[in-house]
Every structure is written in C-alpha cells, then in structure tokens.
Motif scaffolding. Structure first.
Motif, short mmCIF file in Angstrom:
data_model
loop_
_atom_site.label_atom_id
_atom_site.label_comp_id
_atom_site.label_asym_id
_atom_site.label_seq_id
_atom_site.Cartn_x
_atom_site.Cartn_y
_atom_site.Cartn_z
N TRP A 58 0.84 -1.20 0.00
CA TRP A 58 0.00 0.00 0.00
C TRP A 58 0.88 1.25 0.00
CZ3 TRP A 58 0.07 2.93 4.71
CH2 TRP A 58 -0.64 4.12 4.62
N GLN A 59 1.91 1.26 0.85
CA GLN A 59 2.78 2.43 0.91
C GLN A 59 3.44 2.70 -0.43
OE1 GLN A 59 5.13 0.92 4.21
NE2 GLN A 59 4.56 2.65 5.47
N LYS A 60 3.89 1.65 -1.09
CA LYS A 60 4.60 1.81 -2.36
C LYS A 60 3.73 2.48 -3.41
CE LYS A 60 7.06 -0.81 -5.94
NZ LYS A 60 7.60 -2.13 -6.34
N TYR A 61 2.45 2.12 -3.48
CA TYR A 61 1.60 2.60 -4.56
C TYR A 61 0.63 3.70 -4.15
CZ TYR A 61 3.49 -1.02 -7.48
OH TYR A 61 4.35 -1.80 -8.21
N PHE A 62 0.26 3.77 -2.89
CA PHE A 62 -0.78 4.72 -2.49
C PHE A 62 -0.34 5.70 -1.40
CE2 PHE A 62 -2.89 0.97 -4.17
CZ PHE A 62 -3.61 1.54 -5.20
N ALA A 63 0.89 5.61 -0.97
CA ALA A 63 1.44 6.56 0.01
C ALA A 63 2.88 6.81 -0.41
CB ALA A 63 1.34 6.00 1.43
N ARG A 64 3.82 6.57 0.48
CA ARG A 64 5.23 6.75 0.11
C ARG A 64 6.09 5.95 1.07
NH1 ARG A 64 8.18 12.47 -0.18
NH2 ARG A 64 10.31 11.73 -0.39
N ASP A 65 7.12 5.34 0.53
CA ASP A 65 8.01 4.52 1.34
C ASP A 65 9.43 4.73 0.85
OD1 ASP A 65 9.35 2.62 2.81
OD2 ASP A 65 7.95 1.00 2.38
N ASP A 66 10.25 5.37 1.67
CA ASP A 66 11.65 5.62 1.35
C ASP A 66 12.58 4.85 2.27
OD1 ASP A 66 11.02 7.45 -0.71
OD2 ASP A 66 10.84 9.08 0.74
N SER A 67 12.11 3.71 2.75
CA SER A 67 12.88 2.93 3.70
C SER A 67 14.22 2.49 3.12
CB SER A 67 12.09 1.70 4.14
OG SER A 67 12.91 0.85 4.92
N PRO A 68 15.29 2.59 3.90
CA PRO A 68 16.56 2.05 3.45
C PRO A 68 16.66 0.55 3.68
CG PRO A 68 16.83 3.05 5.60
CD PRO A 68 15.40 3.29 5.18
N GLY A 69 15.64 -0.02 4.35
CA GLY A 69 15.67 -1.45 4.68
C GLY A 69 16.60 -1.70 5.86
N GLY A 70 16.72 -2.96 6.22
CA GLY A 70 17.60 -3.32 7.32
C GLY A 70 16.85 -3.81 8.53
N ALA A 71 17.61 -4.22 9.52
CA ALA A 71 17.03 -4.79 10.74
C ALA A 71 16.24 -3.73 11.50
CB ALA A 71 18.13 -5.36 11.62
N HIS A 72 15.16 -4.18 12.14
CA HIS A 72 14.34 -3.27 12.92
C HIS A 72 13.50 -4.08 13.89
CE1 HIS A 72 10.63 -4.42 10.75
NE2 HIS A 72 11.47 -4.59 9.74
#
Length: 199
Positions: A58-72
C-alpha cells in the motif's frame, strides 16, 4: 478508486520462500510478499504480520516509502525513514484487522496452536524506547512503534480516512519534504496542511 498493481504471494509449507536475507516473511521489491514457513519461525498463521507486509505494498503505490531497509524491531530505534515505513505498515495491518494488537514476527509469534507474543500499538509497553536518539524529531532515530501508535490515535481520535489522505499526500507534488526521505515529520506536515488537526 484505483485498482492496485498485481501482487504475488509466495508460500511453501515448511520452507523459507523469500530473498530477504533472513527466514522471515517480507515484502520484496518485485511486488511479492514471501511468507516464511520454517519450523523456527512459521509465518503461515501470522495474519497481522502478513497484513503488515501488505501495508508495504500500500505504501509503495498509495502513500510513500523511502525505507533504506535493514534490521528493525519495536524495541530498537531506527532511522526516521525506516521507522516511518515499518510503523506505517504496522498501522495499516492493524487497521485492516480492526485491532491494536500486533503479533510480532520472530521466533515467538503465531503458531497453529496459538499466539506466543503480542504488542499493543494503542498502549506502549515499557520496553518501547520513547523519544529520539538525539532529541530531534526530524533527525533522531526512534522506535517504529511510535509511528504506529501516533497514527492509531490520530485515526481513532480524529479520522482514519484523514490518516490515509495524509499518507497519500506524501506522494504528490504538493508535498515539500524537509529532507529527501518520507518520515513521521513529513507525515505530520501533510496532516496539518490538509487541515486535519491543529498542533
């Protein structure tokens, strides 16, 4: 009002079906949600984690996601863009399920025989670090669950639709970022610009 792009789910009973670098369920860049099914960490019955992964779609297509990825994790502090990505996906999953109880992904999550651990994004457990690593909301690392908690309370106390509108606005040209990556500060800017609440 817009149909999403195709999404693929992969699942093989008793096996890891992801390329995420660890035996976990995850959302992959190629619009695939891989469900982990290893004995040590079965995600097959983990509906909240699977809805969380759908939240990344949903974030990718209908909001925004700039996560660098990684452990969390809920109990560690992450860079703001990672915290916003993971916290937003958790908010989405809990909202879709209609519960503030999030079942965590890890060696102690959901099994066919029942739940082993849960976190409540409505009322933060004492293990959740509050505040930021440097006292600055824009640059300091923080727990992803702070993002989930804030969105949950904004939705329940004011407007669920407003949370989704503010998230959607992050993807538009109307949005001016304070830094290059979407984070909680940008989300709050979007919320206020839409007139959904006062500071």
């Amino acid at each position: 009002g817009v149909s999403p792009s195709p999404l693929t789910w992969t699942w093989t009973s008793g096996a890891q079906s992801s390329n995420c670098g660890a035996p976990i369920s995850c959302f992959e860049d190629n619009d695939t949600i891989a469900v982990n099914s290893t004995h040590a960490n079965p995600g097959d019955y983990n509906d909240l984690v699977l809805l969380h992964e759908y939240g990344h779609f949903w974030q990718k297509y209908f909001a925004r996601d700039d996560s660098p990825g990684g452990a969390h994790s809920f109990t560690t502090q992450a860079v703001p863009s990672l915290g916003f990505s993971e916290g937003g996906a958790t908010f989405f999953g809990c909202t879709a399920k209609g519960t503030s109880l999030y079942l965590s992904n890890g060696p102690t999550d959901v099994y066919p025989t029942g739940v082993r651990i849960q976190n409540d994004i409505n009322s933060l457990d004492a293990s959740i670090p509050l505040g930021t690593s440097n006292g600055n909301a824009q640059t300091g690392n923080h727990s992803e669950v702070l993002d989930s908690n804030l969105m949950w309370h904004m939705a329940g106390g004011i407007s669920t639709a407003g949370v989704f509108k503010a998230a959607k606005r992050l993807k538009t040209s109307a949005m001016t970022d304070r830094d290059p990556k979407a984070d909680l500060v940008d989300f709050l800017d979007s919320w206020f610009c839409l007139g959904l609440g006062n500071k």
